[in-house]
Design an enzyme around this catalytic site. Structure first.
Site, PDB file in Angstrom:
ATOM      1  N   HIS A 129       0.848  -1.214   0.000  1.00  0.00           N
ATOM      2  CA  HIS A 129       0.000   0.000   0.000  1.00  0.00           C
ATOM      3  C   HIS A 129       0.875   1.253   0.000  1.00  0.00           C
ATOM      4  O   HIS A 129       0.626   2.202  -0.759  1.00  0.00           O
ATOM      5  CB  HIS A 129      -0.857   0.064   1.273  1.00  0.00           C
ATOM      6  CG  HIS A 129      -1.915  -0.978   1.398  1.00  0.00           C
ATOM      7  ND1 HIS A 129      -2.086  -1.714   2.545  1.00  0.00           N
ATOM      8  CD2 HIS A 129      -2.884  -1.389   0.533  1.00  0.00           C
ATOM      9  CE1 HIS A 129      -3.124  -2.535   2.397  1.00  0.00           C
ATOM     10  NE2 HIS A 129      -3.621  -2.367   1.182  1.00  0.00           N
ATOM     11  N   LYS A 144     -18.675  -3.719   7.977  1.00  0.00           N
ATOM     12  CA  LYS A 144     -17.618  -4.716   7.785  1.00  0.00           C
ATOM     13  C   LYS A 144     -16.838  -4.953   9.074  1.00  0.00           C
ATOM     14  O   LYS A 144     -16.552  -4.021   9.818  1.00  0.00           O
ATOM     15  CB  LYS A 144     -16.654  -4.225   6.693  1.00  0.00           C
ATOM     16  CG  LYS A 144     -17.308  -4.144   5.341  1.00  0.00           C
ATOM     17  CD  LYS A 144     -16.310  -4.331   4.231  1.00  0.00           C
ATOM     18  CE  LYS A 144     -16.982  -4.318   2.875  1.00  0.00           C
ATOM     19  NZ  LYS A 144     -16.048  -4.148   1.774  1.00  0.00           N
TER      20      LYS A 144
HETATM   21  O1  PNS Z   1      -8.894  -2.476   0.477  1.00  0.00           O
HETATM   22  P1  PNS Z   1     -10.237  -2.837  -0.040  1.00  0.00           P
HETATM   23  O2  PNS Z   1     -11.018  -3.647   0.972  1.00  0.00           O
HETATM   24  O3  PNS Z   1     -10.198  -3.472  -1.397  1.00  0.00           O
HETATM   25  O4  PNS Z   1     -11.006  -1.437  -0.185  1.00  0.00           O
HETATM   26  C1  PNS Z   1     -12.327  -1.420  -0.553  1.00  0.00           C
HETATM   27  C2  PNS Z   1     -12.843   0.010  -0.783  1.00  0.00           C
HETATM   28  C3  PNS Z   1     -13.001   0.758   0.534  1.00  0.00           C
HETATM   29  C4  PNS Z   1     -11.909   0.761  -1.686  1.00  0.00           C
HETATM   30  C5  PNS Z   1     -14.177  -0.221  -1.485  1.00  0.00           C
HETATM   31  O5  PNS Z   1     -14.946  -1.088  -0.709  1.00  0.00           O
HETATM   32  C6  PNS Z   1     -14.945   1.053  -1.751  1.00  0.00           C
HETATM   33  O6  PNS Z   1     -14.609   1.829  -2.619  1.00  0.00           O
HETATM   34  N1  PNS Z   1     -16.020   1.220  -0.989  1.00  0.00           N
HETATM   35  C7  PNS Z   1     -16.906   2.351  -1.098  1.00  0.00           C
HETATM   36  C8  PNS Z   1     -18.263   1.929  -1.595  1.00  0.00           C
HETATM   37  C9  PNS Z   1     -18.383   2.117  -3.091  1.00  0.00           C
HETATM   38  O7  PNS Z   1     -18.145   3.177  -3.635  1.00  0.00           O
HETATM   39  N2  PNS Z   1     -18.776   1.020  -3.768  1.00  0.00           N
HETATM   40  C10 PNS Z   1     -18.995   1.009  -5.184  1.00  0.00           C
HETATM   41  C11 PNS Z   1     -17.723   0.732  -5.980  1.00  0.00           C
HETATM   42  S1  PNS Z   1     -18.060   0.684  -7.712  1.00  0.00           S
END
Ligand code: PNS
Length: 163
Positions: A17, A41
């Site tokens: 990261h 979550k």
């Molecule tokens: O590290 P991760 O768990 O892959 O991160 C996930 C994250 C937080 C980037 C993702 O869950 C996210 O963007 N969540 C926000 C909700 C959202 O916008 N969902 C639609 C995506 S098209």
């Protein structure tokens, strides 16, 4: 002023990261590391702990700040006026997972996603594998910053003790 968002759970932050955020900081005027804090979550570390670890790991980068966000990432990008989302790609399976999300996000608000290829030395590194290996006593010291190691071991032990 080009502002980008690096979103993720960062549970916990890994060297993979940090490498992506550092490289994004060289591409954009400002990078906001956006920590997903949706309550639904279950996480090993609290939002405050994940934010604090990222702040420690990125303290030397003047154009990077760390924030929590809830809801849609597109809404957050609008709120802070960010035109791009940066995601690291370790493999073609990352790409297959990320592409529809990138396309959905562009559909929603026009925000672009910029994919940054992972440094090959971090290709196998994920927060979930780090947690699994550490939970069985495996050595993850090369994969996460030193200040993550102690809390990681302690939290996994506490979780084990509580069943
Ligand atoms: O590290 P991760 O768990 O892959 O991160 C996930 C994250 C937080 C980037 C993702 O869950 C996210 O963007 N969540 C926000 C909700 C959202 O916008 N969902 C639609 C995506 S098209």
């Amino acid at each position: 002023m080009l502002r980008a968002v690096c979103p993720g759970s960062f549970d916990p932050v890994t060297h993979g990261h940090l490498d992506i955020v550092r490289r994004a900081a060289g591409l954009f005027d400002e990078v906001v590391v956006a920590v997903g804090v949706n309550v639904s979550k279950s996480r090993l570390f609290t939002a405050e702990e994940r934010l604090a670890m990222l702040e420690q790991g990125l303290a030397d980068l003047a154009n990077v700040r760390v924030e929590g966000f809830t809801g849609l990432i597109t809404a957050y990008c609008r709120e802070i006026d960010a035109g791009a989302i940066v995601k690291g790609l370790r493999s073609s399976s990352d790409f297959d997972y990320e592409l529809p999300m990138a396309q959905m996000n562009t559909h929603l608000t026009g925000v672009e996603t910029v994919f940054v290829p992972a440094d090959p030395q971090f290709n196998f590194v994920s927060s979930s594998l780090v947690k699994e290996v550490a939970s069985y006593g495996g050595d993850v010291s090369a994969l996460v910053p030193d200040f993550v190691l102690g809390p990681l071991t302690d939290r996994l032990a506490a979780r084990r003790a509580s069943g």
